[in-house]
Design an enzyme around this catalytic site. Structure first.
Site, mmCIF file in Angstrom:
data_model
loop_
_atom_site.group_PDB
_atom_site.id
_atom_site.type_symbol
_atom_site.label_atom_id
_atom_site.label_comp_id
_atom_site.label_asym_id
_atom_site.label_seq_id
_atom_site.Cartn_x
_atom_site.Cartn_y
_atom_site.Cartn_z
ATOM 1 N N GLU A 54 0.823 -1.348 -0.517
ATOM 2 C CA GLU A 54 -0.095 0.084 0.349
ATOM 3 C C GLU A 54 0.783 1.341 0.147
ATOM 4 O O GLU A 54 0.344 2.395 -0.405
ATOM 5 C CB GLU A 54 -0.830 -0.013 1.175
ATOM 6 C CG GLU A 54 -2.190 -0.738 0.889
ATOM 7 C CD GLU A 54 -1.325 -2.460 1.819
ATOM 8 O OE1 GLU A 54 -0.160 -2.185 2.509
ATOM 9 O OE2 GLU A 54 -2.442 -3.255 1.484
ATOM 10 N N PHE B 85 -11.647 -7.243 13.866
ATOM 11 C CA PHE B 85 -10.630 -7.283 12.881
ATOM 12 C C PHE B 85 -10.578 -6.617 12.344
ATOM 13 O O PHE B 85 -11.003 -5.840 11.350
ATOM 14 C CB PHE B 85 -11.303 -8.710 12.576
ATOM 15 C CG PHE B 85 -10.017 -9.438 11.415
ATOM 16 C CD1 PHE B 85 -8.699 -9.487 11.922
ATOM 17 C CD2 PHE B 85 -10.244 -9.175 10.702
ATOM 18 C CE1 PHE B 85 -7.615 -10.324 11.054
ATOM 19 C CE2 PHE B 85 -9.299 -9.944 9.392
ATOM 20 C CZ PHE B 85 -7.648 -10.036 9.743
ATOM 21 N N GLN B 86 -9.345 -5.542 12.080
ATOM 22 C CA GLN B 86 -8.403 -5.239 11.081
ATOM 23 C C GLN B 86 -9.241 -3.469 11.453
ATOM 24 O O GLN B 86 -9.251 -2.779 10.750
ATOM 25 C CB GLN B 86 -8.569 -5.498 9.117
ATOM 26 C CG GLN B 86 -7.403 -6.538 9.037
ATOM 27 C CD GLN B 86 -7.428 -6.824 7.756
ATOM 28 O OE1 GLN B 86 -8.337 -6.897 7.528
ATOM 29 N NE2 GLN B 86 -6.457 -7.683 7.731
ATOM 30 N N LYS C 47 -17.624 -0.484 5.655
ATOM 31 C CA LYS C 47 -17.719 -1.798 5.151
ATOM 32 C C LYS C 47 -19.680 -2.161 3.988
ATOM 33 O O LYS C 47 -19.464 -1.467 3.182
ATOM 34 C CB LYS C 47 -17.912 -2.868 5.220
ATOM 35 C CG LYS C 47 -18.072 -3.512 4.414
ATOM 36 C CD LYS C 47 -17.136 -5.537 4.499
ATOM 37 C CE LYS C 47 -17.759 -6.659 4.339
ATOM 38 N NZ LYS C 47 -16.596 -8.225 4.352
ATOM 39 N N MET D 98 24.765 7.717 1.257
ATOM 40 C CA MET D 98 24.862 9.364 2.269
ATOM 41 C C MET D 98 24.693 9.333 3.367
ATOM 42 O O MET D 98 25.368 9.763 3.936
ATOM 43 C CB MET D 98 23.616 10.021 2.039
ATOM 44 C CG MET D 98 22.965 11.214 2.286
ATOM 45 S SD MET D 98 23.832 12.720 1.263
ATOM 46 C CE MET D 98 23.195 12.822 0.050
HETATM 47 C C1 LIG Z 1 12.776 5.804 4.489
HETATM 48 C C2 LIG Z 1 13.965 6.193 5.163
HETATM 49 N N1 LIG Z 1 14.786 5.558 5.363
HETATM 50 C C3 LIG Z 1 15.696 6.150 6.523
HETATM 51 C C4 LIG Z 1 16.507 7.168 5.329
HETATM 52 C C5 LIG Z 1 17.515 7.405 6.177
HETATM 53 N N2 LIG Z 1 18.572 7.758 4.422
HETATM 54 C C6 LIG Z 1 18.857 8.786 3.861
HETATM 55 S S1 LIG Z 1 19.880 8.444 1.834
HETATM 56 C C7 LIG Z 1 19.750 6.803 2.971
HETATM 57 C C8 LIG Z 1 21.215 6.174 2.117
HETATM 58 C C9 LIG Z 1 20.203 5.262 0.829
HETATM 59 O O1 LIG Z 1 21.379 4.445 0.499
HETATM 60 P P1 LIG Z 1 21.604 4.101 -1.429
HETATM 61 O O2 LIG Z 1 19.143 3.913 -1.426
HETATM 62 O O3 LIG Z 1 21.948 3.094 -1.329
HETATM 63 O O4 LIG Z 1 21.470 5.603 -1.955
HETATM 64 P P2 LIG Z 1 22.762 6.230 -1.912
HETATM 65 O O5 LIG Z 1 22.998 7.669 -0.929
HETATM 66 O O6 LIG Z 1 24.344 4.846 -1.536
HETATM 67 O O7 LIG Z 1 22.885 7.050 -2.808
HETATM 68 C C10 LIG Z 1 19.417 6.514 4.421
HETATM 69 C C11 LIG Z 1 19.473 5.418 4.897
HETATM 70 C C12 LIG Z 1 15.844 7.379 4.527
HETATM 71 N N3 LIG Z 1 15.706 8.689 3.518
HETATM 72 N N4 LIG Z 1 14.109 7.475 4.075
#
Ligand SMILES: Cc1ncc(C[n+]2csc(CCOP(=O)(O)OP(=O)(O)O)c2C)c(N)n1
Length: 578
Positions: free
Chosen positions: A55, A117-118, A167, A485
């Protein structure tokens, strides 16, 4: 006068009638117990339902659809876990002002409050996650609520609106009652802007010696690109587009500087810092753009145009606040600008020439890094090649992380609604499902989904949706073997003490795509890149290209958290004093 249409229908059919009248041609969702009557009615409807695999991705896909077209995106989920799975997408569209109508099923009215439920308190849970939400209590009010939901989602500052439907309402029988007018006494949208303030703004723009346009996502939302372009050209103004506004002024326009902010260019951030007039249009002074507020545009007077009065003065008190639809306000502003042009333009010509020389010097001094390496693919090389093949015309969705910033820096967007990313919330897992929605909305367009190897692994289930609709999305994984990052921040600000950022397992792209019935490939050599991307584009269906890039690469410039945007760093530890 409201009249009932002839046929006796159940609530589910009435809902479909409402959607049809709102021009919905497709929507994204996942069924469940309480929405079964709705899914039953769908069998006889011409509206397409795209069955996603989670979803959250229904909402992201609806966002991709909405962001690519400007129309309201629609998603649907069942009660309880279905509804709670929508939350991230709702908050995402709230933060980025994307018009979404989310339909959720609710347990039978008689069971509400009994821990059935749900059962979840979807209305309560989604209140802070939506622009507005409704709980339908009677069949009679269903059409009115649904049409109001569309109106609220799309008008003023766009956003997500949720309609929770028990529902028994889906099952109850009645007539569709057309809704001719929307009357919402508590909801006012001021579109026109104050005439006197607009005149003062026009005068200030002509009088400024170092004016600078700061265009935000509101430009895209309002369809105000032509008006922005006209303004910029008439007064020869330098302009930046935020992460949300890229394409609002064509990236190929000579007056376009780049994106500003944490990973914005040197010229963009220095221009913001040094200008004497900041013309902020449809933007919210986000902390990722302003950096430390005290030093942001410290010498500038500020004109701030926004449709949401709550944004005016939230982070920076403007000298000229203008509440209105940025398209309408710019139309009026341009007119006044024209009237004043002959009198004012020549007066500041010399100062403006110097300002442009300064900006060009900044641009030349520190352009974005586009360097390439011999043995490894640099991320910048990958984005450069995608830019070449797009020519500023392709839709590019991205996930969140380093790849998102490199894509925003290096890929041109010559029109609005081509660059689709999660700006405000920064939700990993956004890139792939939003590409799916964008491609569904724009079958004529080349769509790239640029993902990190982290974000891609959050959205792998949607490969099934892409495959089952043979959507020709070109999925490009910028694979640096880590949460890039996170690794960058740990390297720069935590003494390189790397912690839980390694992604040492990644599926074989050829086998993974093959398992879903389409093509995939992994490359790691610079000389393979151009040809591999061209091959992916040539493929009539989806394609998964896993591009192994140099792991240690960092995104620069970078404004360290809490610093002023003029305090950019361009390498590991060498702060540049300016
Ligand atoms: C749902 C979610 N969880 C955690 C983060 C924190 N976060 C920001 S950038 C990042 C790393 C992303 O890694 P990747 O997808 O490999 O991309 P890259 O930075 O290597 O290009 C994280 C964990 C986020 N932005 N969103």
């Amino acid at each position: 006068m409201q009249t009932e249409t002839g046929k006796l229908m159940n609530g589910a059919e009435i809902l479909l009638e409402c959607l049809a009248r709102e021009g919905v041609d497709c929507f994204f969702g996942y069924p469940g117990g309480v929405t079964l009557p709705f899914y039953d009615a769908l069998v006889d409807s011409h509206i397409r339902h795209i069955l996603v695999r989670h979803e959250e991705n229904a909402c992201f896909a609806a966002e991709g659809y909405a962001r690519a077209t400007g129309r309201v995106g629609v998603c649907c989920a069942t009660s309880g876990p279905g509804a709670t799975n929508l939350i991230t997408g709702l908050v995402d569209s709230m933060m980025d002002s994307i018009p979404i109508v989310a339909i959720t099923g609710q347990v039978h009215s008689k069971l509400i409050g009994s821990d059935a439920f749900q059962e979840a308190d979807t209305f309560g849970i989604t209140r802070p996650a939506t622009k507005h939400n409704f709980m339908v209590k009677t069949l009679q009010e269903l059409p009115k609520i649904v049409h109001e939901a569309f109106y609220i989602a799309a008008s003023g500052r766009p956003g997500p609106v949720l309609v929770d439907i028990p529902k028994d309402i889906f099952q109850a029988r009645g007539h569709y009652v057309p809704v001719d007018t929307i009357h919402l006494p508590g909801y006012k949208v001021f579109t026109e802007g104050h005439t006197g303030q607009i005149r003062r703004a026009a005068q200030l723009i002509w009088e400024a010696e170092k004016p600078f346009v700061y265009a935000g996502g509101g430009i895209v939302a309002a369809g105000a690109s032509p008006e922005l372009t006209e303004l910029v050209e008439m007064a020869d103004l330098p302009a930046v587009c935020t992460l949300m506004a890229l394409g609002g002024l064509s990236s190929s326009h000579p007056n376009f500087i780049s994106m500003p902010g944490m990973h914005g260019s040197y010229a963009a951030n220095m221009g913001m810092t040094d200008c004497d007039l900041l013309i902020a249009l449809g933007t919210r002074f986000d902390d990722r753009v302003t950096g430390q507020l005290q030093s942001f545009a410290r010498h500038a007077r500020v004109i701030h145009v926004d449709i949401d009065p709550a944004e005016i003065g939230k982070n920076r008190t403007p000298d000229i606040p203008i509440v209105g639809d940025v398209k309408r306000v710019l139309q009026k502003l341009n007119k006044v600008m024209q009237e004043l042009e002959a009198e004012f333009k020549p007066k500041k010509a010399e100062a403006r020439r110097k300002w442009w020389t300064q900006i060009r010097d900044w641009k030349e001094e520190r352009p974005y890094d586009r360097s390439r390496a011999e043995g490894e693919i640099k991320p910048q090389h990958l984005m450069d090649e995608i830019d070449r093949l797009s020519g500023g015309q392709a839709i590019v969705t991205s996930d969140v992380g380093q790849h998102q910033m490199w894509a925003a820096q290096l890929i041109r967007f010559n029109e609005p609604r081509l660059w689709i990313n999660s700006g405000g919330l920064g939700a990993m897992g956004f890139g792939l499902p939003s590409a799916l929605g964008a491609q569904m909305a724009r079958p004529d367009k080349l769509v790239f989904a640029i993902c990190g190897d982290g974000g891609f692994q959050m959205s792998i289930p949607e490969l099934a949706t892409i495959a089952s609709h043979a959507l020709p999305v070109k999925i490009i994984v910028m694979n640096n073997g880590c949460l890039g990052m996170i690794r960058q921040w740990q390297e720069l600000f935590y003494n390189n003490r790397l912690s839980s950022c390694e992604l040492d397992s990644f599926p074989d792209a050829e086998k993974l795509a093959g398992a879903y019935g389409f093509k995939g490939r992994t490359i790691d050599k610079p000389w393979q890149l151009a040809q591999a991307l061209e091959e992916a584009i040539k493929e009539p269906g989806p394609y998964l290209l896993n591009v192994r890039v140099r792991r240690e690469e960092n995104v620069y410039p970078m404004v360290p958290a809490g610093a002023g945007i003029h305090e950019m760093v361009f390498g590991p530890v060498v702060p540049v004093s300016v």
